[in-house]
Enzyme design. Structure first.
Site, mmCIF file in Angstrom:
data_model
loop_
_atom_site.group_PDB
_atom_site.id
_atom_site.type_symbol
_atom_site.label_atom_id
_atom_site.label_comp_id
_atom_site.label_asym_id
_atom_site.label_seq_id
_atom_site.Cartn_x
_atom_site.Cartn_y
_atom_site.Cartn_z
ATOM 1 N N HIS A 93 0.815 -1.202 0.000
ATOM 2 C CA HIS A 93 0.000 0.000 0.000
ATOM 3 C C HIS A 93 0.858 1.265 0.000
ATOM 4 O O HIS A 93 2.014 1.255 0.419
ATOM 5 C CB HIS A 93 -0.940 0.006 1.195
ATOM 6 N N GLU A 95 0.746 3.973 1.852
ATOM 7 C CA GLU A 95 1.214 4.386 3.176
ATOM 8 C C GLU A 95 2.383 3.515 3.633
ATOM 9 O O GLU A 95 3.354 4.005 4.207
ATOM 10 C CB GLU A 95 0.084 4.276 4.210
ATOM 11 N N CYS A 121 -6.284 1.398 5.231
ATOM 12 C CA CYS A 121 -6.864 0.146 5.702
ATOM 13 C C CYS A 121 -6.405 -0.083 7.143
ATOM 14 O O CYS A 121 -5.545 0.631 7.653
ATOM 15 C CB CYS A 121 -6.441 -1.018 4.793
ATOM 16 N N CYS A 124 -2.573 -0.655 7.379
ATOM 17 C CA CYS A 124 -1.820 0.597 7.270
ATOM 18 C C CYS A 124 -1.999 1.453 8.515
ATOM 19 O O CYS A 124 -1.048 2.083 8.983
ATOM 20 C CB CYS A 124 -2.249 1.373 6.027
#
Length: 182
Positions: A93, A95, A121, A124
């Site tokens: 992801h 992040e 999410c 993250c």
């Protein structure tokens, strides 16, 4: 005022407005998202420390592995709904990649602000919490909202921008064009 300086007359003063820092870094995160190699959704992230971008990240396959834009999406093939079963994805992801880049380059995330183009999410969110990031600015949405709840529970300031990163970027480009002198 130094005696050599002249005061600028009101009619010659610039009347332009600049984007706020949140708008500026949100637009930057939107631009970063254009590097994403995910077929489903393109996310971008920027980590800012003391008003300076120290890291960026976008979602895509781990370093030196084929990207989904090259080999297809396993989640699509298995008909996995967005926001569920994150472990069944070859992508890292945005992040996560931004935090990893800070680790690689020796940049502290403590008390930083993270800008991201969608809701983090829950995976993250846990990384953001343990990275000691103090503020998260979000410019889009995502089907998994549990991450926002975790961030708030950990007393991390969460700001959801009214405008998307794309809208802010479009407005900034138009604004800049109006500044140009003929």
């Amino acid at each position: 005022m130094p005696k050599d300086s002249k005061e600028i007359s009101p009619e010659k003063r610039s009347v332009r407005t600049r984007p706020t820092y949140d708008e500026y870094f949100t637009a930057m995160a939107e631009l970063v998202s254009t590097r994403s190699t995910c077929l489903r959704r393109q996310f971008g992230s920027v980590i800012v420390q003391d008003g300076h971008a120290i890291s960026t990240g976008y979602n895509g396959a781990p370093r030196n592995l084929p990207h989904c834009i090259e080999i297809g999406c396993l989640r699509d093939d298995l008909e996995i709904p967005s926001g569920t079963k994150h472990e069944i994805c070859r992508g890292v992801h945005a992040e996560q990649n931004a935090i990893i880049q800070c680790a690689i380059h020796g940049e502290s995330t403590k008390n930083a602000t993270l800008y991201v183009t969608g809701y983090p999410c829950k995976i993250c969110a846990k990384m953001i919490i343990n990275s000691m990031i103090k503020r998260v600015v979000i410019s889009g949405s995502y089907s998994d909202t549990e991450g926002i709840d975790l961030l708030k529970e950990a007393s991390i300031e969460v700001l959801i921008m009214e405008k998307t990163g794309k809208k802010i970027l479009d407005e900034v480009i138009i604004m800049k064009e109006s500044w140009q002198r003929k």
